[in-house]
Design a protein around this motif. Structure first.
Motif, PDB file in Angstrom:
ATOM      1  N   GLU A 211      25.658-103.642   0.559  1.00 26.17           N
ATOM      2  CA  GLU A 211      26.236-103.199  -0.717  1.00 26.17           C
ATOM      3  C   GLU A 211      26.574-101.710  -0.690  1.00 26.17           C
ATOM      4  O   GLU A 211      27.631-101.297  -1.173  1.00 26.17           O
ATOM      5  CB  GLU A 211      25.278-103.496  -1.871  1.00 26.17           C
ATOM      6  CG  GLU A 211      25.074-104.959  -2.146  1.00 26.17           C
ATOM      7  CD  GLU A 211      26.337-105.668  -2.617  1.00 26.17           C
ATOM      8  OE1 GLU A 211      27.269-105.017  -3.116  1.00 26.17           O
ATOM      9  OE2 GLU A 211      26.387-106.893  -2.468  1.00 26.17           O
ATOM     10  N   GLY A 212      25.680-100.907  -0.121  1.00 27.40           N
ATOM     11  CA  GLY A 212      25.930 -99.480  -0.010  1.00 27.40           C
ATOM     12  C   GLY A 212      27.115 -99.188   0.890  1.00 27.40           C
ATOM     13  O   GLY A 212      27.956 -98.334   0.583  1.00 27.40           O
ATOM     14  N   GLU A 213      27.192 -99.882   1.994  1.00 27.01           N
ATOM     15  CA  GLU A 213      28.314 -99.708   2.925  1.00 27.01           C
ATOM     16  C   GLU A 213      29.629-100.084   2.264  1.00 27.01           C
ATOM     17  O   GLU A 213      30.635 -99.403   2.452  1.00 27.01           O
ATOM     18  CB  GLU A 213      28.108-100.554   4.184  1.00 27.01           C
ATOM     19  CG  GLU A 213      27.174 -99.939   5.198  1.00 27.01           C
ATOM     20  CD  GLU A 213      27.674 -98.645   5.810  1.00 27.01           C
ATOM     21  OE1 GLU A 213      28.897 -98.371   5.813  1.00 27.01           O
ATOM     22  OE2 GLU A 213      26.824 -97.890   6.287  1.00 27.01           O
ATOM     23  N   SER A 214      29.624-101.154   1.482  1.00 27.98           N
ATOM     24  CA  SER A 214      30.877-101.598   0.849  1.00 27.98           C
ATOM     25  C   SER A 214      31.381-100.582  -0.174  1.00 27.98           C
ATOM     26  O   SER A 214      32.583-100.494  -0.405  1.00 27.98           O
ATOM     27  CB  SER A 214      30.699-102.966   0.192  1.00 27.98           C
ATOM     28  OG  SER A 214      29.903-102.875  -0.972  1.00 27.98           O
ATOM     29  N   MET A 215      30.489 -99.796  -0.746  1.00 28.06           N
ATOM     30  CA  MET A 215      30.904 -98.763  -1.707  1.00 28.06           C
ATOM     31  C   MET A 215      31.626 -97.615  -1.013  1.00 28.06           C
ATOM     32  O   MET A 215      32.402 -96.912  -1.639  1.00 28.06           O
ATOM     33  CB  MET A 215      29.704 -98.204  -2.460  1.00 28.06           C
ATOM     34  CG  MET A 215      29.098 -99.171  -3.433  1.00 28.06           C
ATOM     35  SD  MET A 215      27.822 -98.392  -4.397  1.00 28.06           S
ATOM     36  CE  MET A 215      28.819 -97.670  -5.679  1.00 28.06           C
ATOM     37  N   ARG A 216      31.340 -97.433   0.255  1.00 30.69           N
ATOM     38  CA  ARG A 216      31.900 -96.297   0.985  1.00 30.69           C
ATOM     39  C   ARG A 216      33.248 -96.613   1.611  1.00 30.69           C
ATOM     40  O   ARG A 216      33.900 -95.736   2.138  1.00 30.69           O
ATOM     41  CB  ARG A 216      30.938 -95.844   2.075  1.00 30.69           C
ATOM     42  CG  ARG A 216      29.620 -95.389   1.482  1.00 30.69           C
ATOM     43  CD  ARG A 216      28.820 -94.549   2.412  1.00 30.69           C
ATOM     44  NE  ARG A 216      29.533 -93.296   2.669  1.00 30.69           N
ATOM     45  CZ  ARG A 216      29.779 -92.837   3.879  1.00 30.69           C
ATOM     46  NH1 ARG A 216      29.406 -93.494   4.950  1.00 30.69           N
ATOM     47  NH2 ARG A 216      30.421 -91.688   4.050  1.00 30.69           N
ATOM     48  N   THR A 217      33.653 -97.871   1.581  1.00 34.85           N
ATOM     49  CA  THR A 217      34.931 -98.225   2.240  1.00 34.85           C
ATOM     50  C   THR A 217      36.038 -98.395   1.235  1.00 34.85           C
ATOM     51  O   THR A 217      35.869 -98.464   0.079  1.00 34.85           O
ATOM     52  CB  THR A 217      34.781 -99.523   3.051  1.00 34.85           C
ATOM     53  OG1 THR A 217      34.302-100.556   2.208  1.00 34.85           O
ATOM     54  CG2 THR A 217      33.860 -99.317   4.220  1.00 34.85           C
TER      55      THR A 217
END
Length: 130
Positions: free
Chosen positions: A124-130
């Motif tokens: 979820e955190g990674e998806s916020m950064r893309t």
């Protein structure tokens, strides 16, 4: 620097798994920054986990973001507050912005040391950064 998050979101008791993962990612990043804060000239890093009804004077930097929901003014429980070199107060209320600022701080620290200081973010955190 102070990261302020909802204790219930961190614990996962709100039942919103996505918000729990993102909150835990933010806290993990802030904890790592606190450990290596001297590399980027931060005086202190505070992590405040708040619950409903806690007094407002618990914050290291006394800034609280408010919003309007319906007819009610509500205080935001998640924010990142930073005092910059010019003594300006910068407030980030959006989780995506908070995570981005924290990760960029970790990247700066990573450039100053031979140790890997990065934090493995949740999906979820990674998806916020893309």
């Amino acid at each position: 620097m102070e990261l302020r998050v909802c204790q219930h979101c961190y614990d996962g008791t709100h039942g919103n798994d996505r918000k729990t993962e993102i909150t835990r990612d933010m806290v993990a990043c802030a904890e790592q920054i606190r450990e290596y804060k001297d590399f980027i000239n931060l005086d202190a890093v505070y992590i405040t986990k708040v619950e409903d009804g806690e007094p407002d004077d618990a914050e290291a930097l006394s800034v609280v973001i408010a919003g309007i929901e319906g007819d009610t003014v509500t205080l935001r429980d998640t924010q990142l507050v930073i005092e910059d070199a010019d003594e300006r107060i910068l407030v980030y209320p959006e989780p995506a912005d908070i995570l981005e600022v924290l990760v960029r701080n970790l990247d700066q620290i990573d450039q100053q040391t031979r140790q890997n200081v990065g934090v493995e973010l949740s999906p979820e955190g990674e998806s916020m950064r893309t």
